[in-house]
Design an enzyme around this catalytic site. Sequence first.
Site, PDB file in Angstrom:
ATOM      1  CG  ASN A   2      82.477  38.738  19.110  1.00 31.20           C
ATOM      2  OD1 ASN A   2      81.920  37.731  18.690  1.00 31.20           O
ATOM      3  ND2 ASN A   2      83.209  39.532  18.339  1.00 31.20           N
ATOM      4  CG  HIS A  31      83.471  50.111  11.316  1.00 27.71           C
ATOM      5  ND1 HIS A  31      83.851  48.913  11.846  1.00 27.71           N
ATOM      6  CD2 HIS A  31      83.353  50.955  12.357  1.00 27.71           C
ATOM      7  CE1 HIS A  31      83.949  49.028  13.163  1.00 27.71           C
ATOM      8  NE2 HIS A  31      83.644  50.253  13.503  1.00 27.71           N
ATOM      9  NE  ARG A  69      87.314  50.739  12.482  1.00 32.15           N
ATOM     10  CZ  ARG A  69      87.302  49.520  13.034  1.00 32.15           C
ATOM     11  NH1 ARG A  69      87.258  49.394  14.346  1.00 32.15           N
ATOM     12  NH2 ARG A  69      87.304  48.432  12.296  1.00 32.15           N
ATOM     13  CE1 TYR A 113      88.255  41.058  13.429  1.00 35.72           C
ATOM     14  CE2 TYR A 113      88.995  43.167  14.298  1.00 35.72           C
ATOM     15  CZ  TYR A 113      88.030  42.179  14.194  1.00 35.72           C
ATOM     16  OH  TYR A 113      86.842  42.327  14.859  1.00 35.72           O
ATOM     17  CG  ASP A 120      90.362  49.570  16.290  1.00 41.59           C
ATOM     18  OD1 ASP A 120      91.326  49.468  17.068  1.00 41.59           O
ATOM     19  OD2 ASP A 120      89.263  49.012  16.482  1.00 41.59           O
ATOM     20  CG  HIS A 139      91.951  45.934  15.931  1.00 41.69           C
ATOM     21  ND1 HIS A 139      91.813  46.234  14.597  1.00 41.69           N
ATOM     22  CD2 HIS A 139      90.705  45.968  16.429  1.00 41.69           C
ATOM     23  CE1 HIS A 139      90.542  46.435  14.310  1.00 41.69           C
ATOM     24  NE2 HIS A 139      89.840  46.282  15.406  1.00 41.69           N
ATOM     25  CD  GLU A 186      88.906  51.696  18.392  1.00 40.33           C
ATOM     26  OE1 GLU A 186      88.387  52.497  17.571  1.00 40.33           O
ATOM     27  OE2 GLU A 186      88.430  50.568  18.597  1.00 40.33           O
ATOM     28  CD  GLU A 236      87.623  47.404  20.948  1.00 43.06           C
ATOM     29  OE1 GLU A 236      87.264  48.361  20.259  1.00 43.06           O
ATOM     30  OE2 GLU A 236      87.893  46.290  20.473  1.00 43.06           O
ATOM     31  NE  ARG A 280      86.552  53.237  20.597  1.00 45.49           N
ATOM     32  CZ  ARG A 280      86.383  51.925  20.522  1.00 45.49           C
ATOM     33  NH1 ARG A 280      87.160  51.100  21.186  1.00 45.49           N
ATOM     34  NH2 ARG A 280      85.427  51.423  19.766  1.00 45.49           N
ATOM     35  CG  HIS A 325      83.272  48.547  21.697  1.00 43.06           C
ATOM     36  ND1 HIS A 325      83.303  47.317  22.318  1.00 43.06           N
ATOM     37  CD2 HIS A 325      83.555  48.317  20.403  1.00 43.06           C
ATOM     38  CE1 HIS A 325      83.598  46.381  21.426  1.00 43.06           C
ATOM     39  NE2 HIS A 325      83.770  46.968  20.258  1.00 43.06           N
ATOM     40  CD  GLU A 349      82.962  50.656  16.975  1.00 40.00           C
ATOM     41  OE1 GLU A 349      83.048  50.450  18.203  1.00 40.00           O
ATOM     42  OE2 GLU A 349      83.591  50.008  16.127  1.00 40.00           O
ATOM     43  CD1 TRP A 354      92.558  39.009  19.175  1.00 42.19           C
ATOM     44  CD2 TRP A 354      91.864  41.034  18.570  1.00 42.19           C
ATOM     45  NE1 TRP A 354      91.446  38.840  18.415  1.00 42.19           N
ATOM     46  CE2 TRP A 354      90.994  40.065  18.029  1.00 42.19           C
ATOM     47  CE3 TRP A 354      91.616  42.388  18.307  1.00 42.19           C
ATOM     48  CZ2 TRP A 354      89.915  40.398  17.247  1.00 42.19           C
ATOM     49  CZ3 TRP A 354      90.552  42.723  17.543  1.00 42.19           C
ATOM     50  CH2 TRP A 354      89.692  41.738  17.020  1.00 42.19           C
TER      51      TRP A 354
HETATM   52  C1  GCO Z   1      85.800  48.006  17.239  1.00 45.28           C
HETATM   53  C2  GCO Z   1      86.347  46.719  17.744  1.00 45.28           C
HETATM   54  C3  GCO Z   1      85.934  45.542  17.002  1.00 45.28           C
HETATM   55  C4  GCO Z   1      86.299  44.338  17.850  1.00 45.28           C
HETATM   56  C5  GCO Z   1      85.144  43.531  18.273  1.00 45.28           C
HETATM   57  C6  GCO Z   1      85.555  42.402  19.193  1.00 45.28           C
HETATM   58  O1  GCO Z   1      86.424  48.993  17.509  1.00 45.28           O
HETATM   59  O2  GCO Z   1      84.757  47.998  16.615  1.00 45.28           O
HETATM   60  O3  GCO Z   1      87.737  46.758  17.839  1.00 45.28           O
HETATM   61  O4  GCO Z   1      86.585  45.620  15.765  1.00 45.28           O
HETATM   62  O5  GCO Z   1      87.123  43.526  17.143  1.00 45.28           O
HETATM   63  O6  GCO Z   1      84.201  44.364  18.883  1.00 45.28           O
HETATM   64  O7  GCO Z   1      84.446  41.747  19.683  1.00 45.28           O
HETATM   65 MG    MG Z   2      88.268  48.657  18.375  1.00 47.10          MG
END
Ligand code: GCO
Ligand code: MG
Length: 404
Positions: free
Chosen positions: A37, A122, A147, A159, A212, A214, A238, A264, A285, A314, A341, A404
Amino acid sequence: MKIDKAEVIVTSPGRNYVTLRITSDTGVTGLGDATLNGRELSVVSYLRDHVCPQLIGKDASRITDLWEYLYKGAYWRRGPVTMTAIAAVDCALWDILGKATERPVHELLGGAVRDGVLVYGHASGRTLDDLLRDVGHYLGAGYRAVRVQAAIPGLDSTYGIHHDGTGHTYEPADGRYPTENVWDTAAYLRFAPEMMAAVRETYGYDFHLLHDVHHRLTPREAAKLGKSLEPFDLFWIEDATPAEDQRAFELVRSHTVTPLAVGEIFNSIWDCHELISRRLVDYIRCSVSHAGGITHLRRIFDLAALYGVRTGSHGAGDLSPVSLASALQLDIAVPNFGIQEYMGHLSPAEEVFMTHYRFEDGYLKPGDRPGLGVEIDEDAAARYPYEPRSLPINRLRDGTMHDW
Ligand code: GCO
Ligand code: MG
Protein backbone atom coordinates in the site's frame (compact mmCIF):
# COMPACT_ATOMS: atom_id res chain seq x y z
CA MET A 1 6.28 -28.64 -14.69
CA LYS A 2 8.35 -25.60 -15.62
CA ILE A 3 7.55 -21.91 -15.32
CA ASP A 4 6.75 -20.52 -18.73
CA LYS A 5 5.52 -17.00 -17.97
CA ALA A 6 5.49 -14.54 -15.08
CA GLU A 7 3.44 -11.36 -15.52
CA VAL A 8 2.53 -8.45 -13.26
CA ILE A 9 -0.97 -6.97 -13.44
CA VAL A 10 -1.58 -3.55 -11.86
CA THR A 11 -5.17 -2.46 -11.38
CA SER A 12 -7.24 -0.14 -9.19
CA PRO A 13 -10.79 -1.45 -8.77
CA GLY A 14 -11.63 0.65 -5.70
CA ARG A 15 -8.01 0.71 -4.64
CA ASN A 16 -4.61 -0.28 -6.05
CA TYR A 17 -3.68 -3.94 -6.32
CA VAL A 18 -0.62 -5.58 -7.83
CA THR A 19 -0.99 -9.23 -8.87
CA LEU A 20 1.66 -11.66 -10.07
CA ARG A 21 0.44 -14.35 -12.44
CA ILE A 22 2.73 -17.30 -13.12
CA THR A 23 1.93 -19.79 -15.90
CA SER A 24 3.47 -23.26 -16.17
CA ASP A 25 4.43 -24.97 -19.42
CA THR A 26 1.47 -27.27 -18.79
CA GLY A 27 -0.84 -24.25 -18.96
CA VAL A 28 -1.64 -23.98 -15.22
CA THR A 29 -1.80 -20.43 -13.83
CA GLY A 30 -1.20 -19.27 -10.26
CA LEU A 31 -1.77 -15.89 -8.59
CA GLY A 32 0.06 -14.04 -5.85
CA ASP A 33 -0.77 -10.66 -4.29
CA ALA A 34 2.15 -8.21 -4.57
CA THR A 35 0.42 -5.11 -3.22
CA LEU A 36 2.37 -2.82 -0.87
CA ASN A 37 0.00 0.00 0.00
CA GLY A 38 1.33 3.42 -1.06
CA ARG A 39 4.56 1.92 -2.49
CA GLU A 40 2.98 -0.37 -5.10
CA LEU A 41 5.22 0.40 -8.06
CA SER A 42 8.41 -0.46 -6.22
CA VAL A 43 7.25 -4.09 -5.98
CA VAL A 44 6.13 -4.00 -9.62
CA SER A 45 9.67 -3.05 -10.64
CA TYR A 46 11.28 -5.57 -8.25
CA LEU A 47 9.21 -8.31 -9.86
CA ARG A 48 9.28 -7.22 -13.50
CA ASP A 49 12.89 -6.11 -13.63
CA HIS A 50 14.55 -8.62 -11.33
CA VAL A 51 12.44 -11.62 -10.33
CA CYS A 52 10.22 -12.57 -13.28
CA PRO A 53 13.11 -13.09 -15.75
CA GLN A 54 14.81 -15.46 -13.26
CA LEU A 55 11.69 -17.59 -12.84
CA ILE A 56 11.41 -18.67 -16.47
CA GLY A 57 12.40 -22.31 -16.95
CA LYS A 58 12.45 -23.10 -13.20
CA ASP A 59 10.57 -26.12 -11.80
CA ALA A 60 7.25 -24.67 -10.55
CA SER A 61 6.77 -27.42 -7.96
CA ARG A 62 10.03 -26.72 -6.09
CA ILE A 63 8.40 -24.04 -3.97
CA THR A 64 10.81 -24.01 -1.02
CA ASP A 65 13.85 -24.05 -3.26
CA LEU A 66 12.53 -21.08 -5.26
CA TRP A 67 11.82 -19.24 -2.02
CA GLU A 68 15.42 -19.78 -0.90
CA TYR A 69 16.70 -18.89 -4.37
CA LEU A 70 14.99 -15.50 -4.22
CA TYR A 71 15.72 -14.82 -0.53
CA LYS A 72 19.34 -15.93 -0.32
CA GLY A 73 20.10 -15.23 -3.95
CA ALA A 74 19.33 -11.51 -3.80
CA TYR A 75 22.01 -11.01 -1.11
CA TRP A 76 19.87 -8.06 0.16
CA ARG A 77 17.56 -9.86 2.52
CA ARG A 78 14.21 -8.95 4.06
CA GLY A 79 12.43 -5.60 3.81
CA PRO A 80 8.84 -5.03 2.69
CA VAL A 81 9.56 -4.73 -1.05
CA THR A 82 11.67 -7.88 -1.28
CA MET A 83 9.42 -9.95 0.96
CA THR A 84 6.22 -8.84 -0.79
CA ALA A 85 7.73 -9.86 -4.13
CA ILE A 86 8.85 -13.24 -2.75
CA ALA A 87 5.42 -13.71 -1.15
CA ALA A 88 3.71 -13.18 -4.50
CA VAL A 89 5.90 -15.82 -6.17
CA ASP A 90 5.35 -18.23 -3.27
CA CYS A 91 1.54 -17.92 -3.24
CA ALA A 92 1.36 -18.23 -7.04
CA LEU A 93 3.41 -21.45 -6.88
CA TRP A 94 1.17 -22.91 -4.15
CA ASP A 95 -1.80 -22.00 -6.35
CA ILE A 96 -0.23 -23.83 -9.31
CA LEU A 97 0.63 -26.88 -7.22
CA GLY A 98 -2.92 -27.01 -5.90
CA LYS A 99 -4.46 -26.75 -9.34
CA ALA A 100 -2.01 -29.28 -10.82
CA THR A 101 -2.84 -31.80 -8.08
CA GLU A 102 -6.54 -30.79 -7.99
CA ARG A 103 -6.40 -29.98 -4.28
CA PRO A 104 -7.16 -26.79 -2.36
CA VAL A 105 -3.89 -25.47 -0.94
CA HIS A 106 -4.96 -26.16 2.67
CA GLU A 107 -5.04 -29.88 1.87
CA LEU A 108 -1.43 -29.67 0.69
CA LEU A 109 -0.61 -27.97 4.02
CA GLY A 110 -1.96 -30.91 6.00
CA GLY A 111 -5.68 -30.33 5.72
CA ALA A 112 -8.27 -28.30 7.62
CA VAL A 113 -8.08 -28.39 11.40
CA ARG A 114 -11.27 -26.34 11.86
CA ASP A 115 -14.52 -25.83 9.98
CA GLY A 116 -14.30 -22.07 9.54
CA VAL A 117 -11.97 -19.13 10.10
CA LEU A 118 -13.13 -16.69 12.80
CA VAL A 119 -12.99 -13.15 11.38
CA TYR A 120 -13.33 -9.64 12.74
CA GLY A 121 -14.98 -6.74 10.96
CA HIS A 122 -14.17 -3.02 11.23
CA ALA A 123 -16.68 -0.79 12.99
CA SER A 124 -15.99 2.92 13.28
CA GLY A 125 -17.72 6.24 13.76
CA ARG A 126 -17.21 9.99 13.75
CA THR A 127 -19.20 10.03 17.00
CA LEU A 128 -19.88 7.40 19.64
CA ASP A 129 -23.47 7.10 18.38
CA ASP A 130 -22.23 6.41 14.85
CA LEU A 131 -19.79 3.85 16.20
CA LEU A 132 -22.49 2.10 18.22
CA ARG A 133 -24.71 1.93 15.14
CA ASP A 134 -21.86 0.44 13.15
CA VAL A 135 -21.07 -2.17 15.82
CA GLY A 136 -24.77 -3.08 15.72
CA HIS A 137 -24.52 -3.49 11.96
CA TYR A 138 -21.65 -6.02 12.27
CA LEU A 139 -23.28 -7.95 15.11
CA GLY A 140 -26.54 -8.02 13.12
CA ALA A 141 -24.64 -9.41 10.12
CA GLY A 142 -23.42 -12.32 12.23
CA TYR A 143 -19.91 -11.20 13.18
CA ARG A 144 -18.57 -12.68 16.41
CA ALA A 145 -15.67 -10.23 16.60
CA VAL A 146 -15.55 -6.50 15.88
CA ARG A 147 -12.70 -4.00 15.84
CA VAL A 148 -13.81 -0.55 17.03
CA GLN A 149 -12.29 2.85 16.25
CA ALA A 150 -13.87 6.28 16.72
CA ALA A 151 -12.87 9.85 16.00
CA ILE A 152 -11.14 11.37 19.02
CA PRO A 153 -13.10 14.36 20.35
CA GLY A 154 -11.20 17.61 19.76
CA LEU A 155 -9.19 16.34 16.78
CA ASP A 156 -10.18 17.26 13.24
CA SER A 157 -9.59 13.80 11.82
CA THR A 158 -8.63 10.36 13.09
CA TYR A 159 -7.21 7.57 10.95
CA GLY A 160 -9.28 4.42 10.69
CA ILE A 161 -12.71 6.04 10.55
CA HIS A 162 -14.81 5.22 7.48
CA HIS A 163 -15.15 7.91 4.88
CA ASP A 164 -18.26 6.49 3.30
CA GLY A 165 -19.86 3.73 5.32
CA THR A 166 -18.16 0.92 3.34
CA GLY A 167 -15.94 -0.12 6.24
CA HIS A 168 -12.92 1.15 4.27
CA THR A 169 -10.56 3.95 5.16
CA TYR A 170 -8.60 4.53 1.99
CA GLU A 171 -6.96 7.73 0.90
CA PRO A 172 -8.53 9.62 -1.99
CA ALA A 173 -6.40 9.81 -5.14
CA ASP A 174 -5.98 13.57 -5.04
CA GLY A 175 -2.33 14.23 -5.61
CA ARG A 176 1.10 13.21 -4.60
CA TYR A 177 1.08 14.39 -0.97
CA PRO A 178 -0.37 12.35 1.88
CA THR A 179 -3.21 13.69 4.02
CA GLU A 180 -1.90 15.13 7.31
CA ASN A 181 -3.71 14.24 10.54
CA VAL A 182 -3.10 15.82 13.93
CA TRP A 183 -2.54 13.49 16.87
CA ASP A 184 -2.94 14.05 20.62
CA THR A 185 -2.00 11.12 22.85
CA ALA A 186 -3.51 12.54 26.04
CA ALA A 187 -6.89 13.08 24.35
CA TYR A 188 -6.76 9.54 22.97
CA LEU A 189 -5.89 7.94 26.31
CA ARG A 190 -8.82 9.73 27.96
CA PHE A 191 -11.24 8.76 25.22
CA ALA A 192 -10.39 5.08 24.59
CA PRO A 193 -11.90 3.66 27.84
CA GLU A 194 -15.01 5.81 27.36
CA MET A 195 -15.45 4.36 23.87
CA MET A 196 -15.06 0.75 25.06
CA ALA A 197 -17.42 1.33 27.99
CA ALA A 198 -20.09 2.61 25.61
CA VAL A 199 -19.72 -0.45 23.36
CA ARG A 200 -19.87 -2.96 26.23
CA GLU A 201 -22.76 -1.13 27.95
CA THR A 202 -24.76 -1.22 24.73
CA TYR A 203 -23.96 -4.68 23.40
CA GLY A 204 -22.61 -6.66 26.36
CA TYR A 205 -19.68 -9.02 26.50
CA ASP A 206 -20.83 -11.87 24.29
CA PHE A 207 -18.61 -11.01 21.32
CA HIS A 208 -14.91 -10.33 20.80
CA LEU A 209 -13.89 -6.68 20.95
CA LEU A 210 -10.66 -5.52 19.28
CA HIS A 211 -8.88 -2.19 18.89
CA ASP A 212 -5.99 -0.91 16.74
CA VAL A 213 -3.60 1.72 18.15
CA HIS A 214 -1.60 2.07 14.91
CA HIS A 215 1.80 2.22 16.65
CA ARG A 216 1.20 5.59 18.32
CA LEU A 217 2.14 5.15 21.98
CA THR A 218 5.28 4.92 24.05
CA PRO A 219 5.60 1.71 26.11
CA ARG A 220 4.43 3.49 29.27
CA GLU A 221 1.43 4.99 27.51
CA ALA A 222 0.59 1.61 25.99
CA ALA A 223 0.76 0.02 29.45
CA LYS A 224 -1.61 2.68 30.74
CA LEU A 225 -4.02 2.06 27.86
CA GLY A 226 -3.92 -1.70 28.40
CA LYS A 227 -4.72 -1.28 32.10
CA SER A 228 -7.52 1.17 31.46
CA LEU A 229 -9.15 -1.25 29.00
CA GLU A 230 -8.95 -4.33 31.23
CA PRO A 231 -12.55 -4.03 32.50
CA PHE A 232 -13.82 -4.28 28.92
CA ASP A 233 -12.25 -7.69 28.26
CA LEU A 234 -10.66 -6.99 24.89
CA PHE A 235 -9.60 -9.73 22.51
CA TRP A 236 -6.50 -7.61 21.84
CA ILE A 237 -4.99 -4.19 21.44
CA GLU A 238 -3.05 -4.07 18.20
CA ASP A 239 0.21 -2.26 17.40
CA ALA A 240 0.29 -0.35 20.68
CA THR A 241 3.87 0.86 20.17
CA PRO A 242 6.11 1.29 17.11
CA ALA A 243 6.69 -2.32 16.09
CA GLU A 244 10.40 -2.32 15.35
CA ASP A 245 11.32 -2.01 19.03
CA GLN A 246 10.70 -5.56 20.26
CA ARG A 247 11.91 -4.79 23.81
CA ALA A 248 9.20 -2.14 24.23
CA PHE A 249 6.73 -4.93 24.76
CA GLU A 250 8.44 -6.02 28.01
CA LEU A 251 7.24 -2.89 29.76
CA VAL A 252 3.72 -3.06 28.33
CA ARG A 253 3.46 -6.76 29.16
CA SER A 254 4.54 -6.36 32.76
CA HIS A 255 1.78 -3.80 33.47
CA THR A 256 -1.31 -5.16 31.78
CA VAL A 257 -3.10 -8.42 31.06
CA THR A 258 -4.94 -6.97 28.06
CA PRO A 259 -3.80 -9.24 25.19
CA LEU A 260 -1.29 -7.74 22.76
CA ALA A 261 -1.11 -8.18 19.00
CA VAL A 262 1.49 -6.97 16.54
CA GLY A 263 2.96 -7.83 13.16
CA GLU A 264 1.31 -6.18 10.13
CA ILE A 265 4.48 -4.29 9.22
CA PHE A 266 6.80 -7.23 9.89
CA ASN A 267 8.12 -9.09 6.90
CA SER A 268 10.19 -11.91 8.34
CA ILE A 269 10.54 -14.25 11.28
CA TRP A 270 13.50 -12.15 12.41
CA ASP A 271 11.20 -9.22 13.16
CA CYS A 272 9.23 -11.20 15.72
CA HIS A 273 11.23 -14.18 16.97
CA GLU A 274 12.10 -12.40 20.22
CA LEU A 275 8.53 -11.23 20.77
CA ILE A 276 7.30 -14.77 20.26
CA SER A 277 9.94 -16.77 22.10
CA ARG A 278 9.76 -14.44 25.11
CA ARG A 279 5.96 -14.56 25.06
CA LEU A 280 5.76 -10.77 24.90
CA VAL A 281 2.72 -10.84 22.59
CA ASP A 282 -0.39 -13.00 22.41
CA TYR A 283 -1.11 -12.73 18.67
CA ILE A 284 1.20 -12.46 15.70
CA ARG A 285 -0.46 -10.55 12.86
CA CYS A 286 1.91 -10.72 9.88
CA SER A 287 0.21 -10.87 6.49
CA VAL A 288 0.75 -13.64 4.00
CA SER A 289 1.55 -11.14 1.26
CA HIS A 290 4.07 -9.01 3.18
CA ALA A 291 5.85 -11.74 5.13
CA GLY A 292 7.16 -14.01 2.41
CA GLY A 293 4.03 -15.92 1.44
CA ILE A 294 2.52 -19.14 2.74
CA THR A 295 5.94 -20.80 3.08
CA HIS A 296 7.43 -18.17 5.37
CA LEU A 297 4.28 -17.24 7.28
CA ARG A 298 3.85 -20.91 8.13
CA ARG A 299 7.34 -20.87 9.70
CA ILE A 300 6.38 -17.83 11.79
CA PHE A 301 3.14 -19.49 12.87
CA ASP A 302 4.94 -22.73 13.74
CA LEU A 303 7.43 -20.82 15.89
CA ALA A 304 4.49 -19.06 17.55
CA ALA A 305 2.80 -22.41 18.24
CA LEU A 306 5.79 -23.52 20.32
CA TYR A 307 5.23 -20.60 22.70
CA GLY A 308 1.44 -20.51 22.84
CA VAL A 309 1.22 -17.41 20.66
CA ARG A 310 -1.76 -17.45 18.30
CA THR A 311 -2.21 -16.05 14.80
CA GLY A 312 -4.23 -13.02 13.73
CA SER A 313 -3.35 -12.30 10.12
CA HIS A 314 -3.56 -8.79 8.77
CA GLY A 315 -6.38 -8.64 6.21
CA ALA A 316 -7.03 -4.97 5.51
CA GLY A 317 -8.70 -3.96 2.25
CA ASP A 318 -5.37 -2.77 0.87
CA LEU A 319 -4.40 -6.44 0.58
CA SER A 320 -6.10 -7.93 -2.47
CA PRO A 321 -8.63 -10.78 -2.55
CA VAL A 322 -5.69 -12.98 -3.65
CA SER A 323 -4.03 -12.22 -0.32
CA LEU A 324 -7.18 -13.01 1.65
CA ALA A 325 -7.70 -16.28 -0.26
CA SER A 326 -4.08 -17.24 0.52
CA ALA A 327 -4.41 -16.31 4.20
CA LEU A 328 -7.56 -18.41 4.56
CA GLN A 329 -5.81 -21.49 3.16
CA LEU A 330 -3.21 -21.19 5.91
CA ASP A 331 -5.63 -20.09 8.68
CA ILE A 332 -7.77 -23.18 8.27
CA ALA A 333 -4.72 -25.48 8.46
CA VAL A 334 -2.69 -24.14 11.42
CA PRO A 335 -3.41 -25.45 14.94
CA ASN A 336 -2.60 -22.14 16.70
CA PHE A 337 -4.95 -19.98 14.63
CA GLY A 338 -6.50 -17.07 16.54
CA ILE A 339 -8.49 -14.76 14.27
CA GLN A 340 -8.37 -13.28 10.75
CA GLU A 341 -9.01 -9.62 9.89
CA TYR A 342 -11.74 -9.27 7.27
CA MET A 343 -12.54 -5.87 5.79
CA GLY A 344 -13.78 -7.17 2.46
CA HIS A 345 -13.03 -5.23 -0.72
CA LEU A 346 -14.48 -2.13 -2.28
CA SER A 347 -16.66 -2.42 -5.33
CA PRO A 348 -15.75 -3.01 -8.18
CA ALA A 349 -13.00 -5.40 -6.96
CA GLU A 350 -15.45 -8.27 -7.50
CA GLU A 351 -15.39 -7.58 -11.27
CA VAL A 352 -11.64 -8.14 -11.32
CA PHE A 353 -11.14 -10.91 -8.73
CA MET A 354 -13.39 -13.96 -8.70
CA THR A 355 -13.29 -15.44 -5.20
CA HIS A 356 -14.84 -18.54 -3.69
CA TYR A 357 -14.47 -17.95 0.02
CA ARG A 358 -17.74 -17.19 1.79
CA PHE A 359 -18.82 -15.60 5.06
CA GLU A 360 -21.10 -17.69 7.23
CA ASP A 361 -22.14 -17.07 10.81
CA GLY A 362 -19.01 -15.10 11.78
CA TYR A 363 -16.59 -17.40 9.96
CA LEU A 364 -14.98 -17.38 6.53
CA LYS A 365 -14.83 -20.67 4.65
CA PRO A 366 -12.09 -20.94 2.01
CA GLY A 367 -14.05 -23.39 -0.17
CA ASP A 368 -12.65 -26.47 -1.83
CA ARG A 369 -11.57 -25.26 -5.27
CA PRO A 370 -8.12 -26.48 -6.33
CA GLY A 371 -5.34 -24.03 -5.52
CA LEU A 372 -6.09 -20.78 -3.71
CA GLY A 373 -9.60 -20.50 -5.12
CA VAL A 374 -9.26 -17.06 -6.71
CA GLU A 375 -8.98 -15.90 -10.34
CA ILE A 376 -8.32 -12.58 -12.05
CA ASP A 377 -10.12 -11.16 -15.09
CA GLU A 378 -7.44 -9.25 -16.99
CA ASP A 379 -9.89 -7.33 -19.21
CA ALA A 380 -11.75 -6.11 -16.16
CA ALA A 381 -8.42 -5.22 -14.49
CA ALA A 382 -7.50 -3.06 -17.50
CA ARG A 383 -10.66 -0.98 -17.02
CA TYR A 384 -9.31 0.26 -13.65
CA PRO A 385 -5.88 1.83 -14.18
CA TYR A 386 -3.44 2.53 -11.34
CA GLU A 387 -3.99 5.72 -9.32
CA PRO A 388 -1.19 7.11 -7.13
CA ARG A 389 -2.31 7.23 -3.47
CA SER A 390 -0.44 7.64 -0.21
CA LEU A 391 -1.18 6.57 3.33
CA PRO A 392 -1.82 9.58 5.59
CA ILE A 393 0.74 10.94 8.01
CA ASN A 394 0.43 12.04 11.59
CA ARG A 395 1.77 15.18 13.28
CA LEU A 396 1.54 16.41 16.86
CA ARG A 397 -0.21 19.74 17.47
CA ASP A 398 3.12 21.58 17.24
CA GLY A 399 3.89 20.05 13.85
CA THR A 400 6.28 17.29 14.97
CA MET A 401 6.04 14.16 12.83
CA HIS A 402 4.63 11.39 14.99
CA ASP A 403 4.62 7.60 14.72
CA TRP A 404 2.11 6.44 12.19
C1 GCO B 1 -5.27 -2.84 9.88
C2 GCO B 1 -4.23 -1.88 9.42
C3 GCO B 1 -4.67 -0.93 8.42
C4 GCO B 1 -3.43 -0.28 7.84
C5 GCO B 1 -3.23 -0.54 6.40
C6 GCO B 1 -1.93 0.05 5.90
O1 GCO B 1 -5.11 -3.32 10.96
O2 GCO B 1 -6.20 -3.10 9.14
O3 GCO B 1 -3.65 -1.20 10.49
O4 GCO B 1 -5.55 -0.05 9.08
O5 GCO B 1 -3.50 1.06 8.01
O6 GCO B 1 -3.30 -1.91 6.17
O7 GCO B 1 -1.70 -0.32 4.59
MG1 MG C 1 -3.57 -2.50 12.07
